[in-house]
Design a protein around this motif. Structure first.
Motif, mmCIF file in Angstrom:
data_model
loop_
_atom_site.group_PDB
_atom_site.id
_atom_site.type_symbol
_atom_site.label_atom_id
_atom_site.label_comp_id
_atom_site.label_asym_id
_atom_site.label_seq_id
_atom_site.Cartn_x
_atom_site.Cartn_y
_atom_site.Cartn_z
ATOM 1 N N ARG A 157 13.823 50.413 34.779
ATOM 2 C CA ARG A 157 14.430 49.747 35.820
ATOM 3 C C ARG A 157 14.927 50.560 37.084
ATOM 4 O O ARG A 157 15.979 50.554 37.578
ATOM 5 C CB ARG A 157 15.651 49.151 35.258
ATOM 6 N N LYS A 158 14.130 51.733 37.441
ATOM 7 C CA LYS A 158 14.536 52.571 38.215
ATOM 8 C C LYS A 158 13.360 52.612 39.228
ATOM 9 O O LYS A 158 12.039 52.375 38.918
ATOM 10 C CB LYS A 158 14.486 54.067 37.622
ATOM 11 N N ARG A 179 11.147 46.242 34.737
ATOM 12 C CA ARG A 179 11.313 45.214 35.921
ATOM 13 C C ARG A 179 10.980 45.712 37.104
ATOM 14 O O ARG A 179 11.293 46.854 37.512
ATOM 15 C CB ARG A 179 13.006 45.140 35.930
ATOM 16 N N ASP A 184 15.195 49.723 47.072
ATOM 17 C CA ASP A 184 16.371 48.733 46.430
ATOM 18 C C ASP A 184 16.992 49.537 45.225
ATOM 19 O O ASP A 184 18.163 49.258 45.144
ATOM 20 C CB ASP A 184 15.554 47.620 45.987
ATOM 21 N N ARG A 235 16.373 49.212 41.870
ATOM 22 C CA ARG A 235 16.417 48.642 40.649
ATOM 23 C C ARG A 235 14.764 48.450 40.183
ATOM 24 O O ARG A 235 14.893 47.954 38.998
ATOM 25 C CB ARG A 235 17.030 47.498 40.690
ATOM 26 N N TYR A 236 13.735 48.655 40.873
ATOM 27 C CA TYR A 236 12.512 47.997 40.476
ATOM 28 C C TYR A 236 11.725 49.013 40.662
ATOM 29 O O TYR A 236 11.786 50.195 41.642
ATOM 30 C CB TYR A 236 12.109 47.009 41.430
#
Length: 251
Positions: free
Chosen positions: A56-57, A81, A128, A130-131
């Protein structure tokens, strides 16, 4: 007469395969089969901790076009993710539906079409924070196992690392197509590898891309060949494209 009937049926099927109402049932069935193979097989993933760390990075996971089947449940189980780059043609739309079931969203485009849009959207996703981003550097039509430099632009512009991943298995079925797509049979031994993160400095000049591209290509080819040596004598060819493979088949 028989040949003409076969050609007609093939054209009809390819036309029908464009319809979502046909694609979705096929995708769901294949999705169930993939999970069946996953749970009936023994898994050994080298570098799984790296996958978990970057699930998730911002990271760019790269893999050969023919090595996606069992990577999908592996990344899903790791809680990844992210987004996957998919070609908007028929096969790409089917793959995008499959990846959606495994938890990945889609960025539409390829190295040949909508390249600027893909780059813009990929940078937005990675920025972002997060993805991650998943893409095949030899897709969607080859040359096989040749690293296109799109991932290098993503890495340079965002600071996200490039992470090469691959797998092989004890019960392989290589499809007769340009990427020698690897289907894994149930009750296999699946061996995978998640490579070490490779960072591209933002100050890197475009002229330096070729040596970086070649280094990544060599790493990914070695991953595939080393893993395959555990199970099969088949050595996947480089430089096959969709068009030249079709030409070979016709000869």
């Amino acid at each position: 007469m028989k040949k003409s009937v076969k050609k007609t049926l093939r054209r009809l099927w390819l036309h029908m395969y464009e319809w979502s109402v046909i694609q979705w049932p096929a995708v769901v069935i294949f999705w169930i089969l993939i999970w069946f193979v996953y749970y009936t097989s023994k898994k050994e993933i080298i570098g799984y901790d790296i996958l978990k760390k970057y699930r998730r990075k911002p990271a760019i996971f790269v893999f050969w076009h023919g090595r996606t089947m069992m990577l999908s449940p592996i990344v899903a189980r790791a809680g990844v993710r992210g987004y996957a780059v998919a070609d908007p043609r028929r096969d790409g739309r089917v793959i995008a539906k499959m990846e959606k079931l495994f938890g990945l969203k889609t960025i539409w485009g390829s190295s040949k079409k909508n390249g600027v849009s893909v780059l813009k959207n990929g940078v937005r996703v990675l920025s972002d924070g997060r993805y991650c981003l998943a893409l095949s550097p030899d897709g969607p039509t080859g040359p096989s196992m040749r690293f296109h430099d799109g991932a290098l632009y993503f890495a340079k512009m965002t600071g996200a690392p490039i992470i090469p991943v691959c797998y092989s298995c004890s019960r392989p079925w290589f499809l007769k197509r340009w990427d020698r797509y690897l289907l894994t049979k149930p009750f296999s031994i699946i061996k995978g590898i998640v490579g070490k993160p490779i960072f591209i400095d933002k100050a890197t000049k475009i002229e330096e891309f070729e040596s970086l591209r070649k280094n990544l290509e060599d790493i990914m080819v070695k991953q595939a060949y080393d893993l395959d040596k555990n199970f099969t004598d088949i050595k996947i060819e480089q430089d096959l494209t969709e068009d030249n493979y079709k030409t070979q088949v016709k000869k």
